[in-house]
Design a protein around this motif. Structure first.
Motif, PDB file in Angstrom:
ATOM      1  N   THR A  25     -22.651  -4.245 -10.715  1.00 49.68           N
ATOM      2  CA  THR A  25     -21.990  -3.933  -9.454  1.00 49.68           C
ATOM      3  C   THR A  25     -21.253  -5.185  -8.981  1.00 49.68           C
ATOM      4  O   THR A  25     -21.367  -6.247  -9.588  1.00 49.68           O
ATOM      5  CB  THR A  25     -23.001  -3.519  -8.370  1.00 49.68           C
ATOM      6  OG1 THR A  25     -23.879  -4.622  -8.094  1.00 49.68           O
ATOM      7  CG2 THR A  25     -23.823  -2.333  -8.837  1.00 49.68           C
ATOM      8  N   TYR A  26     -20.525  -5.036  -7.894  1.00 49.85           N
ATOM      9  CA  TYR A  26     -19.765  -6.154  -7.349  1.00 49.85           C
ATOM     10  C   TYR A  26     -20.051  -6.249  -5.853  1.00 49.85           C
ATOM     11  O   TYR A  26     -19.808  -5.297  -5.110  1.00 49.85           O
ATOM     12  CB  TYR A  26     -18.272  -5.967  -7.616  1.00 49.85           C
ATOM     13  CG  TYR A  26     -17.967  -5.899  -9.093  1.00 49.85           C
ATOM     14  CD1 TYR A  26     -17.678  -7.049  -9.817  1.00 49.85           C
ATOM     15  CD2 TYR A  26     -18.034  -4.683  -9.777  1.00 49.85           C
ATOM     16  CE1 TYR A  26     -17.436  -6.997 -11.183  1.00 49.85           C
ATOM     17  CE2 TYR A  26     -17.802  -4.621 -11.142  1.00 49.85           C
ATOM     18  CZ  TYR A  26     -17.507  -5.784 -11.833  1.00 49.85           C
ATOM     19  OH  TYR A  26     -17.278  -5.721 -13.196  1.00 49.85           O
ATOM     20  N   GLU A  27     -20.603  -7.387  -5.444  1.00 45.71           N
ATOM     21  CA  GLU A  27     -21.071  -7.573  -4.077  1.00 45.71           C
ATOM     22  C   GLU A  27     -20.157  -8.530  -3.322  1.00 45.71           C
ATOM     23  O   GLU A  27     -19.639  -9.494  -3.882  1.00 45.71           O
ATOM     24  CB  GLU A  27     -22.496  -8.135  -4.071  1.00 45.71           C
ATOM     25  CG  GLU A  27     -23.474  -7.359  -4.936  1.00 45.71           C
ATOM     26  CD  GLU A  27     -23.736  -5.963  -4.415  1.00 45.71           C
ATOM     27  OE1 GLU A  27     -23.563  -5.741  -3.194  1.00 45.71           O
ATOM     28  OE2 GLU A  27     -24.109  -5.082  -5.206  1.00 45.71           O
ATOM     29  N   PRO A  37     -18.868   0.786  -9.760  1.00 49.09           N
ATOM     30  CA  PRO A  37     -18.092   1.582 -10.705  1.00 49.09           C
ATOM     31  C   PRO A  37     -18.492   3.053 -10.599  1.00 49.09           C
ATOM     32  O   PRO A  37     -19.607   3.372 -10.189  1.00 49.09           O
ATOM     33  CB  PRO A  37     -18.486   0.995 -12.066  1.00 49.09           C
ATOM     34  CG  PRO A  37     -18.912  -0.399 -11.757  1.00 49.09           C
ATOM     35  CD  PRO A  37     -19.580  -0.329 -10.414  1.00 49.09           C
ATOM     36  N   ARG A  38     -17.597   3.944 -10.973  1.00 46.95           N
ATOM     37  CA  ARG A  38     -17.822   5.364 -10.759  1.00 46.95           C
ATOM     38  C   ARG A  38     -19.146   5.822 -11.352  1.00 46.95           C
ATOM     39  O   ARG A  38     -19.544   5.373 -12.417  1.00 46.95           O
ATOM     40  CB  ARG A  38     -16.676   6.199 -11.340  1.00 46.95           C
ATOM     41  CG  ARG A  38     -16.521   6.131 -12.852  1.00 46.95           C
ATOM     42  CD  ARG A  38     -15.472   7.124 -13.298  1.00 46.95           C
ATOM     43  NE  ARG A  38     -15.394   7.185 -14.761  1.00 46.95           N
ATOM     44  CZ  ARG A  38     -14.692   8.108 -15.417  1.00 46.95           C
ATOM     45  NH1 ARG A  38     -14.043   9.023 -14.756  1.00 46.95           N
ATOM     46  NH2 ARG A  38     -14.661   8.100 -16.731  1.00 46.95           N
ATOM     47  N   GLY A  98     -14.126   3.766  -8.751  1.00 47.98           N
ATOM     48  CA  GLY A  98     -15.440   3.540  -8.189  1.00 47.98           C
ATOM     49  C   GLY A  98     -15.529   3.880  -6.729  1.00 47.98           C
ATOM     50  O   GLY A  98     -14.648   4.557  -6.169  1.00 47.98           O
ATOM     51  N   ASN A  99     -16.625   3.403  -6.109  1.00 48.22           N
ATOM     52  CA  ASN A  99     -16.906   3.684  -4.703  1.00 48.22           C
ATOM     53  C   ASN A  99     -17.199   2.387  -3.961  1.00 48.22           C
ATOM     54  O   ASN A  99     -17.846   1.490  -4.506  1.00 48.22           O
ATOM     55  CB  ASN A  99     -18.105   4.616  -4.559  1.00 48.22           C
ATOM     56  CG  ASN A  99     -17.898   5.951  -5.250  1.00 48.22           C
ATOM     57  OD1 ASN A  99     -18.512   6.230  -6.267  1.00 48.22           O
ATOM     58  ND2 ASN A  99     -17.031   6.767  -4.700  1.00 48.22           N
ATOM     59  N   LEU A 135     -22.103  11.836  -5.662  1.00 49.56           N
ATOM     60  CA  LEU A 135     -20.758  11.476  -5.234  1.00 49.56           C
ATOM     61  C   LEU A 135     -19.754  12.144  -6.161  1.00 49.56           C
ATOM     62  O   LEU A 135     -19.892  12.070  -7.387  1.00 49.56           O
ATOM     63  CB  LEU A 135     -20.578   9.956  -5.265  1.00 49.56           C
ATOM     64  CG  LEU A 135     -21.383   9.161  -4.246  1.00 49.56           C
ATOM     65  CD1 LEU A 135     -21.118   7.678  -4.429  1.00 49.56           C
ATOM     66  CD2 LEU A 135     -21.055   9.578  -2.824  1.00 49.56           C
ATOM     67  N   PRO A 136     -18.730  12.785  -5.622  1.00 46.42           N
ATOM     68  CA  PRO A 136     -17.884  13.668  -6.429  1.00 46.42           C
ATOM     69  C   PRO A 136     -16.721  12.982  -7.105  1.00 46.42           C
ATOM     70  O   PRO A 136     -15.651  13.550  -7.219  1.00 46.42           O
ATOM     71  CB  PRO A 136     -17.379  14.664  -5.386  1.00 46.42           C
ATOM     72  CG  PRO A 136     -17.265  13.839  -4.148  1.00 46.42           C
ATOM     73  CD  PRO A 136     -18.418  12.855  -4.195  1.00 46.42           C
TER      74      PRO A 136
END
Length: 254
Positions: A25-27, A37-38, A98-99, A135-136
């Protein structure tokens, strides 16, 4: 990559998925936001979300009117969907990269997701669609561009076919006492699916998840032994190809 909220550099961070696989992940240590990422946010536990969201922001900021994807710079959209409770701010990239979760939103989303799964499990109510809890991101992609694109790729040579990681979502694994596991997942390609269960790298059972072509799949693995480690793979049969997922791990709690 820069944070969609405060434009500070995002820091690459390792996180464990529900199947004990390491992911990235990226914080943002400036505002406390998270870029996932998705699909990855769907595949982490509540405790992992709590650890990630424990970051203390260095400063408070006013959110920009149009936060942008740190990968493609397209405007992020707020997710307005059954999987995200009203009042939570979860953003998605229109290209499926991603989200983004502002500070505090990740843990609230995971609490809501786990509560919804538990509610259906306790009351014995089937989840009609996996996208009611996930998450869609991939749904948007498959309806917009994913299905035509991957259909063409499957018809091409093996060197250009879509990879298995892009076909399968991370399965939602829900324990059904005393000895069963419910699996739910989706695929970006339409097809029938089976689950092969392994122990000590030896196949011990096969389950049908979808006997007719679909993109949403569910099944129940029964008669499992608590505390024994299992792995499983998903096999997707389309009209033109057979695609096998990576191995996933699971263990039934006593």
């Amino acid at each position: 990559m820069l944070c969609p909220y405060c434009h500070s550099p995002l820091q690459e961070t390792a996180i464990l998925t529900k199947s004990d696989q390491q992911a990235t992940t990226y914080e943002c240590f400036t505002c406390g936001g998270h870029w996932f990422p998705r699909w990855l946010a769907n595949d982490i536990s509540l405790s992992q979300a709590n650890n990630a969201d424990s970051i203390t922001p260095q400063t408070s900021i006013n959110p920009p009117e149009f936060p942008r994807c740190p990968e493609c710079q397209n405007r992020l959209s707020l997710i307005k969907h059954d999987s995200v409770p009203r009042g939570l701010h979860v953003y998605t990239c229109p290209q499926g990269h991603g989200n983004f979760f502002p500070k505090g939103e990740l843990i609230q989303f995971k609490k809501a997701q786990e509560a919804k799964i538990t509610y259906h499990q306790v009351w014995g109510i089937p989840i009609k669609s996996i996208f009611a809890v996930l998450l869609p991101v991939a749904l948007v992609l498959s309806l917009a561009v994913g299905i035509p694109l991957t259909t063409r790729q499957v018809q091409q040579s093996a060197e250009t076919r879509i990879s298995a990681d892009e076909v399968f979502s991370s399965p939602i694994i829900t324990q059904i006492p005393p000895d069963s596991i419910s699996l739910s997942f989706s695929t970006t390609l339409t097809g029938s699916t089976t689950i092969t269960l392994y122990q000590n790298n030896q196949p011990i059972n096969t389950y049908t998840a979808s006997s007719t072509p679909t993109t949403i799949h569910t099944t129940t693995l029964k008669n499992l032994v608590p505390n024994l480690p299992y792995t499983f793979t998903i096999t997707l049969e389309t009209a033109t190809d057979t695609i096998v997922s990576k191995p996933y791990s699971l263990s039934l709690s006593p």
